[in-house]
Design a protein around this motif. Structure first.
Motif, mmCIF file in Angstrom:
data_model
loop_
_atom_site.group_PDB
_atom_site.id
_atom_site.type_symbol
_atom_site.label_atom_id
_atom_site.label_comp_id
_atom_site.label_asym_id
_atom_site.label_seq_id
_atom_site.Cartn_x
_atom_site.Cartn_y
_atom_site.Cartn_z
ATOM 1 N N CYS A 164 -7.606 2.606 0.875
ATOM 2 C CA CYS A 164 -8.703 3.438 0.368
ATOM 3 C C CYS A 164 -9.132 4.465 1.414
ATOM 4 C CB CYS A 164 -9.878 2.564 -0.062
ATOM 5 S SG CYS A 164 -10.505 1.474 1.232
ATOM 6 N N THR A 195 0.824 -1.206 0.000
ATOM 7 C CA THR A 195 0.000 0.000 0.000
ATOM 8 C C THR A 195 0.862 1.263 0.000
ATOM 9 O OG1 THR A 195 -0.153 -0.011 2.414
ATOM 10 C CG2 THR A 195 -1.878 -1.151 1.208
ATOM 11 N N CYS A 246 -18.828 12.382 -1.146
ATOM 12 C CA CYS A 246 -17.885 11.832 -2.130
ATOM 13 C C CYS A 246 -17.733 12.798 -3.299
ATOM 14 C CB CYS A 246 -18.391 10.475 -2.626
ATOM 15 S SG CYS A 246 -17.367 9.735 -3.915
ATOM 16 N N LEU A 288 -12.290 -2.396 -5.124
ATOM 17 C CA LEU A 288 -13.071 -1.221 -5.495
ATOM 18 C C LEU A 288 -13.146 -1.144 -7.016
ATOM 19 C CD1 LEU A 288 -11.777 1.274 -2.825
ATOM 20 C CD2 LEU A 288 -14.180 0.713 -3.221
ATOM 21 N N LEU A 344 -15.084 7.651 3.203
ATOM 22 C CA LEU A 344 -15.049 6.191 3.253
ATOM 23 C C LEU A 344 -14.829 5.738 4.691
ATOM 24 C CD1 LEU A 344 -13.014 4.828 0.193
ATOM 25 C CD2 LEU A 344 -15.344 4.227 0.827
ATOM 26 N N CYS A 373 -8.702 8.635 0.596
ATOM 27 C CA CYS A 373 -9.945 9.395 0.446
ATOM 28 C C CYS A 373 -9.788 10.770 1.081
ATOM 29 C CB CYS A 373 -11.110 8.640 1.084
ATOM 30 S SG CYS A 373 -12.695 9.487 0.943
ATOM 31 N N CYS A 413 -6.479 1.012 -4.824
ATOM 32 C CA CYS A 413 -6.780 -0.340 -4.332
ATOM 33 C C CYS A 413 -5.879 -1.375 -5.004
ATOM 34 C CB CYS A 413 -8.242 -0.671 -4.598
ATOM 35 S SG CYS A 413 -8.721 -2.346 -4.091
ATOM 36 N N CYS A 446 -9.706 6.229 -4.534
ATOM 37 C CA CYS A 446 -9.778 4.945 -3.824
ATOM 38 C C CYS A 446 -9.709 3.787 -4.809
ATOM 39 C CB CYS A 446 -11.050 4.876 -2.989
ATOM 40 S SG CYS A 446 -12.580 5.141 -3.918
ATOM 41 N N SER A 471 0.915 6.691 2.288
ATOM 42 C CA SER A 471 0.309 5.712 3.185
ATOM 43 C C SER A 471 1.120 5.593 4.472
ATOM 44 C CB SER A 471 0.226 4.340 2.506
ATOM 45 O OG SER A 471 -0.200 3.360 3.421
#
Length: 366
Positions: free
Chosen positions: A301, A14, A262, A277, A310, A305, A272, A268, A21
């Protein structure tokens, strides 16, 4: 026990998919500070690595793997035997399989054998206080056993009782079956291993990451994991009842929800790593959907976001083969200037591209 150093596959990580991340599962699991994190993934310091294998189950996306420690091969060996025993290498105990550390086992592995009613004995947990892998190995083992117990409680059918694993520091006698401790005794055992309550293991850690630009998202091929596929079997019920399970850090299971707000940025979807998603389009509609079977709860995700809409459900149905769940859907609009189709949460005359052109023209020519 000598095994090959773990291999890092960056496109599954990720931190590679999303530059900002904050995932550090592998680093937190490593007892020897042998993992170095970066904004493009991680690397292994082989001078510090002691081949404990704890980074392998800690990573939900399967970014870490070892050529000589493959849990799926252990499973193939176990299902051919009437009972199965696993020992950690530092304990020096004999067993059907020797692994670097008992904490390297996954909850899916333990739960699968329990569902198949194959007695499983884990040898060497009493050695944790003298082991160089120490508290990290004991902590990960306790989390694994607690997650496996929750799977049993969620997916066990009334007429099909699962077997629970037995922890021992002595080799089982021939023909001896695994004992089935009561839930109270099991939780006391977890506390002995870890030195603190099981509830503290499973408590989700919440930290809001800073917003990040789109360029922070890197493309990569989708990849599932063997553990997630195994959980498909574990979570299946023949009686048609839902497999209701609570979110747990040691389980690659999650159900997403979407709150209002959103912006349809699709960040997202692009971040992924498993394809859970999905963007579904037809001539008149745009939708954001999630395929629960592919989600491994990596949570990238949630990090990417930017409007923070989310979220993950605390309790959800983990049954396999559920249809994709639509999180957000919009009717497409048509641009009055270029006639492109686009989506927007509010009615707009021009698409974003044409609107940007107008703004640029105004800035240049006034």
């Amino acid at each position: 026990m000598a095994i090959a150093y773990p291999e890092f596959r960056n496109t599954r990580c990720t931190r590679f998919r999303f530059r900002y991340s904050e995932c550090r599962r592998c680093l937190d699991a490593c007892p020897h500070e042998a993992i170095v994190l970066a904004d493009d993934g991680a690397r292994l310091d082989e001078a510090r690595c002691r081949n404990c294998g704890l980074c392998i189950p800690a990573c939900h996306t399967g970014a870490w793997a070892s050529a000589s420690f493959k849990p799926i091969d252990l499973l193939r060996q176990a299902i051919k035997q009437p009972s199965f025993s696993v020992a950690c290498a530092p304990s020096g105990l004999a067993a059907d399989a020797i692994i670097p550390c008992l904490g390297a086992l996954s909850a899916a592995f333990v739960a699968y054998l329990g569902k198949r009613r194959i007695p499983l004995t884990l040898l060497g947990s009493g050695h944790c206080s003298q082991c160089e892998h120490g508290a990290k190995g004991a902590s990960q083992l306790a989390a694994c056993l607690d997650a496996a117990a929750r799977l049993r409680e969620a997916a066990q059918e009334p007429d099909k009782e699962w077997l629970e694993p037995q922890l021992s520091d002595a080799a089982p006698r021939v023909g001896q079956t695994a004992a089935r401790p009561t839930p109270t005794a099991r939780r006391q055992l977890f506390r002995r291993l870890l030195g603190r309550g099981v509830e503290a293991i499973a408590a989700p850690q919440s930290a809001a990451p800073p917003p990040a630009p789109d360029k922070a998202i890197r493309a990569g091929a989708y990849a599932g994991t063997e553990e997630r596929e195994l959980l498909q079997i574990v979570c299946e019920r023949k009686d048609g009842q839902p497999t209701l399970i609570e979110w747990h850090e040691a389980l690659p299971l999650m159900q997403l929800t979407l709150k209002p707000g959103c912006t349809n940025c699709e960040a997202c979807f692009r971040a992924c790593p498993t394809g859970a998603l999905q963007i579904v389009e037809n001539p008149g509609e745009w939708s954001l959907a999630v395929q629960v079977d592919r989600c491994v709860a990596c949570e990238v995700c949630l990090e990417v976001c930017q409007p923070r809409v989310l979220d993950a459900e605390a309790r959800f149905d983990a049954r396999p083969e559920q249809p994709p769940r639509v999180l957000h859907s919009l009717v497409k609009q048509r641009c009055a200037r270029c006639e492109r189709f686009f989506v927007s949460a509010t009615p707009q005359e021009h698409c974003p591209i044409c609107a940007d052109d107008e703004d640029a023209f105004a800035q240049i020519f006034g």
